[in-house]
Design a protein around this motif. Structure first.
Motif: not given
Length: 255
Positions: A17-30, A32-35, A78-82, A122-128
């Motif tokens: 989940t840390t990866t899903a959240v921070n990857l999505a945020a980093s793509l949005a900061a660049a 890139k329109k991200t979900i 809070e991130l414009k593109y996320l 589109i970044i999908v955070d899968c269950p464990p």
């Protein structure tokens, strides 16, 4: 058309989940329109972006059961593109309620097709787990990003996940690829971390990202403030690692 990346590992506590959240945020900061799509009933991805799962009315659960379209459940951040497609504990029941439905493994795929042209990622955070929610995620995805903690037991579980990916490729989604393995919670002082890293790189070669996520206090603290690491402390090693991972993905590395 959006590239759909499922972040998956059936072993908990590997930084999924840390990866899903921070990857999505980093793509949005660049810009890139991200979900960020939260497919985990624990809804930790929502919490990591400051969304209270107890106050969310419509979630991906409603989408999977055909009671809402995916555009209706999407929330801004809070991130414009996320944007976020939230989850909550109702999603636990989806696996049971979908059992009798035709093409139950492809409900997420069909839902995402309606908005795919409007986004870059589109970044999908899968269950464990490797249940129906994860299978839906893999059926919809173009690629799988596997966060792998640098320890022995994490390596053991990788084989089971690879088998699931092969089954989904054969039966549901022949275009699915192993996008890349991301080494997480890396401690440079620990010899085992270096051994695991070397073994994974020897076996998977270019499918292992150059970016490595270190153990980092600021990265661990950020979710408790409802922020991705780049908003909590962009100078931290954890935030910088995910910014580098986003760059690697955008420029065609691994995935």
């Amino acid at each position: 058309m959006a590239k759909i990346i499922a972040v998956a590992n059936q072993k908990g506590g590997v930084g999924k989940t840390t990866t899903a959240v921070n990857l999505a945020a980093s793509l949005a900061a660049a810009e890139k329109k991200t979900i960020l799509l939260d497919m985990d009933p624990q809804a930790n991805a929502c919490s990591g972006l400051g969304i209270d799962k107890t106050e969310v009315i419509l979630t991906v659960y409603d989408v999977l059961l055909g009671e809402s379209n995916i555009a209706e459940v999407m929330l801004p951040t809070e991130l414009k593109y996320l944007s976020v497609i939230p989850s909550n504990t109702n999603l636990i029941g989806a696996e049971i309620e979908l059992i009798g439905r035709p093409e139950r493994e492809k409900q997420l795929k069909y839902a995402l097709e309606t908005i795919r042209d409007e986004f870059d990622y589109i970044i999908v955070d899968c269950p464990p787990s490797l249940g129906l929610l994860t299978v839906n995620s893999l059926s919809a995805a173009d690629s799988v990003l596997v966060p792998l903690q640098c320890e022995f037991y994490a390596m053991e579980g990788l084989g089971q996940l690879m088998q699931t990916i092969r089954i989904v490729q054969q039966d549901l989604n022949p275009k699915l690829q192993l996008g890349g393995i991301l080494l997480t919670m890396f401690d440079g002082r620990n010899n085992l971390c270096h051994q695991v890293s070397d073994e994974i790189r020897t076996h998977f070669g270019k499918k292992v990202f150059n970016s490595i996520v270190p153990r980092n206090v600021r990265l661990s603290e950020a979710p408790s403030y409802g922020q991705p690491a780049l908003m909590y402390d962009i100078a931290s090693r954890g935030a910088q690692a995910y910014i580098e991972l986003a760059k690697e993905i955008v420029t065609g590395g691994a995935i």
